[in-house]
Enzyme design. Structure first.
Site, PDB file in Angstrom:
ATOM      1  N   HIS B  16     -47.469 -35.029  -8.629  1.00 51.53           N
ATOM      2  CA  HIS B  16     -46.423 -36.060  -8.646  1.00 51.53           C
ATOM      3  C   HIS B  16     -46.102 -36.459  -7.206  1.00 51.53           C
ATOM      4  O   HIS B  16     -46.587 -35.863  -6.249  1.00 51.53           O
ATOM      5  CB  HIS B  16     -45.166 -35.573  -9.382  1.00 51.53           C
ATOM      6  CG  HIS B  16     -44.248 -34.677  -8.596  1.00 51.53           C
ATOM      7  ND1 HIS B  16     -42.887 -34.617  -8.806  1.00 51.53           N
ATOM      8  CD2 HIS B  16     -44.506 -33.792  -7.595  1.00 51.53           C
ATOM      9  CE1 HIS B  16     -42.366 -33.732  -7.975  1.00 51.53           C
ATOM     10  NE2 HIS B  16     -43.306 -33.225  -7.229  1.00 51.53           N
ATOM     11  N   CYS B  35     -42.134 -34.990   0.047  1.00 51.18           N
ATOM     12  CA  CYS B  35     -42.327 -35.247  -1.388  1.00 51.18           C
ATOM     13  C   CYS B  35     -42.738 -36.680  -1.659  1.00 51.18           C
ATOM     14  O   CYS B  35     -43.137 -37.004  -2.776  1.00 51.18           O
ATOM     15  CB  CYS B  35     -41.059 -34.897  -2.164  1.00 51.18           C
ATOM     16  SG  CYS B  35     -40.697 -33.138  -2.106  1.00 51.18           S
ATOM     17  N   HIS B  41     -48.773 -34.631  -4.387  1.00 47.95           N
ATOM     18  CA  HIS B  41     -48.961 -33.191  -4.248  1.00 47.95           C
ATOM     19  C   HIS B  41     -48.750 -32.637  -5.655  1.00 47.95           C
ATOM     20  O   HIS B  41     -48.718 -33.426  -6.609  1.00 47.95           O
ATOM     21  CB  HIS B  41     -47.973 -32.617  -3.219  1.00 47.95           C
ATOM     22  CG  HIS B  41     -46.556 -32.781  -3.604  1.00 47.95           C
ATOM     23  ND1 HIS B  41     -45.876 -33.975  -3.480  1.00 47.95           N
ATOM     24  CD2 HIS B  41     -45.671 -31.928  -4.172  1.00 47.95           C
ATOM     25  CE1 HIS B  41     -44.644 -33.837  -3.932  1.00 47.95           C
ATOM     26  NE2 HIS B  41     -44.495 -32.605  -4.364  1.00 47.95           N
ATOM     27  N   HIS B  43     -47.650 -29.085  -8.557  1.00 45.68           N
ATOM     28  CA  HIS B  43     -46.948 -27.832  -8.828  1.00 45.68           C
ATOM     29  C   HIS B  43     -47.513 -27.143 -10.066  1.00 45.68           C
ATOM     30  O   HIS B  43     -48.095 -27.786 -10.935  1.00 45.68           O
ATOM     31  CB  HIS B  43     -45.455 -28.087  -9.075  1.00 45.68           C
ATOM     32  CG  HIS B  43     -44.732 -28.671  -7.904  1.00 45.68           C
ATOM     33  ND1 HIS B  43     -44.493 -27.960  -6.759  1.00 45.68           N
ATOM     34  CD2 HIS B  43     -44.212 -29.902  -7.689  1.00 45.68           C
ATOM     35  CE1 HIS B  43     -43.834 -28.726  -5.888  1.00 45.68           C
ATOM     36  NE2 HIS B  43     -43.664 -29.914  -6.426  1.00 45.68           N
ATOM     37  N   ASP B  81     -50.054 -31.576 -18.847  1.00 43.75           N
ATOM     38  CA  ASP B  81     -50.927 -30.620 -18.153  1.00 43.75           C
ATOM     39  C   ASP B  81     -52.137 -31.298 -17.501  1.00 43.75           C
ATOM     40  O   ASP B  81     -52.867 -32.065 -18.147  1.00 43.75           O
ATOM     41  CB  ASP B  81     -51.414 -29.557 -19.146  1.00 43.75           C
ATOM     42  CG  ASP B  81     -52.103 -28.402 -18.428  1.00 43.75           C
ATOM     43  OD1 ASP B  81     -51.704 -28.088 -17.294  1.00 43.75           O
ATOM     44  OD2 ASP B  81     -53.042 -27.822 -18.997  1.00 43.75           O
ATOM     45  N   HIS B  82     -52.356 -30.970 -16.224  1.00 47.95           N
ATOM     46  CA  HIS B  82     -53.465 -31.533 -15.444  1.00 47.95           C
ATOM     47  C   HIS B  82     -53.361 -33.050 -15.322  1.00 47.95           C
ATOM     48  O   HIS B  82     -54.355 -33.732 -15.108  1.00 47.95           O
ATOM     49  CB  HIS B  82     -54.824 -31.077 -16.006  1.00 47.95           C
ATOM     50  CG  HIS B  82     -55.150 -29.651 -15.620  1.00 47.95           C
ATOM     51  ND1 HIS B  82     -54.514 -28.588 -16.193  1.00 47.95           N
ATOM     52  CD2 HIS B  82     -56.006 -29.139 -14.702  1.00 47.95           C
ATOM     53  CE1 HIS B  82     -54.972 -27.457 -15.662  1.00 47.95           C
ATOM     54  NE2 HIS B  82     -55.877 -27.776 -14.747  1.00 47.95           N
ATOM     55  N   GLU B 126     -40.020 -25.857 -10.914  1.00 48.56           N
ATOM     56  CA  GLU B 126     -40.995 -26.642 -10.143  1.00 48.56           C
ATOM     57  C   GLU B 126     -41.721 -25.676  -9.198  1.00 48.56           C
ATOM     58  O   GLU B 126     -42.918 -25.736  -9.005  1.00 48.56           O
ATOM     59  CB  GLU B 126     -40.241 -27.699  -9.341  1.00 48.56           C
ATOM     60  CG  GLU B 126     -41.127 -28.753  -8.735  1.00 48.56           C
ATOM     61  CD  GLU B 126     -40.307 -29.812  -8.030  1.00 48.56           C
ATOM     62  OE1 GLU B 126     -39.954 -30.811  -8.679  1.00 48.56           O
ATOM     63  OE2 GLU B 126     -40.005 -29.659  -6.824  1.00 48.56           O
TER      64      GLU B 126
END
Lengths: 137, 137, 137, 137, 137, 137
Positions: B16, B35, B41, B43, B81-82, B126
């Site tokens: 994100h 950010c 980047h 998490h 996810d992913h 996060e």
């Protein structure tokens, strides 16, 4: 208005001992056990600060976590990190540095510096197995 | 009637970035710092879902944890996810994917699929040090 | 001469994707699954750096942990934190950013900056369940 | 003969400070930073003891974990727990209580009490992010 | 040729008890303590499998972690998960299900199914505080 | 009067199975899946006990953590540790040992032994990913 909680965890390492100066050594040993040994012991303390409020529609933040982290670091971590809580800080001259008392001191250090519209709660881990939270839920 | 809470933890990995399209790059960098880097980047997100209710006397379950786990996997994990939260999901086109906003989206995805007699609260990690919870306690 | 190992853990958050540009999308999907999704996903990476040597009798240190932490932060964390490993770093233009390849890059970034008399090994956690170490023990 | 490793984790809480009495305060502050503050700080130390050998066919044990745990508790934990490592133990009168030195002391305390046919290695966590191991692998 | 280690963690929940059928109850209680209670107790076991080799230049993988995870799940987790290790598996009819013996069984189950050019080591956590590894390092 | 919460974590290892004797095997398998396997499986249970009240000005304690730990050990851990919850305890003869039911039993075991002026809540981790809390917040 939807209220969300955000949490930030920081840590500090400090020495302390528990004892009541109004009591003799025997009574202190009886009540506080190993925690009253005269030359101090210490902990890796973890502080978790919870702030509740409504996310700002421009940022999506209840509170900027960078700002919260900086507040905790300046007013809590610098005050306590690598210190002797009994000797090096003004808070535990007349009050035992138990997890209960430390967490209330941390709450007070932060409460006046955070927007009163935001809720605040602090949890302090003395060890993974002993911790305290203020105010109670 | 005795009410108990049950909790189920699941996880997803996603990319994100935080930025407000109404602001220029400088303002975004000022407010969101690292950010807002343009290429994203990511998490390892952890989701903890709390469901409260009265245990069924036949099963001893507030809610079948297998069923709860399946609901979270189908409606939350497969969605996120992913993925790139900004580009690959419909939720963060006009809203920043902060922990606060993601946790409210996850709550909405689950709320309509869980018996209204049961209470629901969601916590989203996060990182181990930054997390959010909705609704606030 | 007694040799001791010391370890320092640091972390960074980054986006990445796995794919081989010599292969078509179908082959990439077959081999890398969700990890090849085009818009990236990400992780909270943990880096554990192990340095072995003889403690200095003056300090009791194999290596000053503050110095080691600074080296990791300047040469690894600043390079990777809040970055897209494929797009924002020079290392993964022609090499997949798998845990194996990232951990070897980190080793190389540190090896030349740490006294050759000291042993070095690096472990990289991509998630709590997937990690890599170089060189092998 | 198949050799297996077994591990046992125990913990203690202690205070310490790092300084070299041959140096003045300024040099100590320069080298040890916050760790040399005069009134001590402390940690929740975790000790992981690794013993290697061949499982006994009668028990399936390399070593009885209850016995290993008792050895660690009597000879390490009771020696260090809730103590000031510099003042209350005989080991760090002339040697800095760094993780490196503490882990070598613990190794020596255990080595003479464990069957010489068994291998021994000790890891000591000062914090989750700083730890040491002896002997090096 | 640069050799790297990769690790994959999986888990299973199982019941077991420790006892030697050649001994009477008193001897079993003496040697195994609570672990010999006749009606079994249990654990959340964590398995960490380490595979070492040279990353494939096409993929950057020592071994496809999806494949490794599938191997562990089919040959270890399905064999042990939610089972009574003494009664429901063929391995512990004549051998005590200690962490040492379980980790050697898991090693054997995987060794024949992983490329002999790759190194293999297995660690098994019975609890966070008791664990075993085979072969020894 | 300022109210603070204190928490103490303890653990026990136990076997259990879930099934309803009023149902046939097929129905039990359908509802409880692997958890109904006849020969039991087991867990490393973690118990977190939360006590709320006003710190005593003499000690700084809401409740002496040593005393709380002793209460939990005598009345909960000794009752459940290394036991089969279905067979070896009186609580789960007619009630399934789900996390929900176990946490309510633990609450009852402690409630009568802790000063009624103090609040009490118990959380039970069956695994890191499945847990329960009573009473609900």
């Amino acid at each position: 208005m939807k209220r969300v909680a955000v949490f930030r965890k920081e840590h500090f390492n400090a020495a302390h001992r528990l004892f009541n100066p109004a009591w003799d050594d025997r009574k202190n040993a009886e009540v506080f056990g190993k925690c009253s040994y005269p030359n101090y012991h210490g902990h890796n303390y973890e502080v978790v600060v919870k702030v509740t409020g409504t996310p700002d529609p421009q940022t999506g933040f209840v509170m900027d976590m960078k700002l919260l982290s900086d507040l905790i670091r300046v007013h809590v971590i610098e005050e306590f990190d690598h210190k002797n809580l009994n000797l090096d800080t003004p808070f535990f001259r007349e009050m035992n540095p138990t997890a209960e008392n430390i967490v209330m001191v941390i709450y007070d250090l932060l409460r006046s510096r955070i927007d009163p519209a935001l809720g605040l709660r602090v949890r302090l881990y003395e060890t993974e197995r002993n911790f305290a939270e203020y105010p109670e839920e």
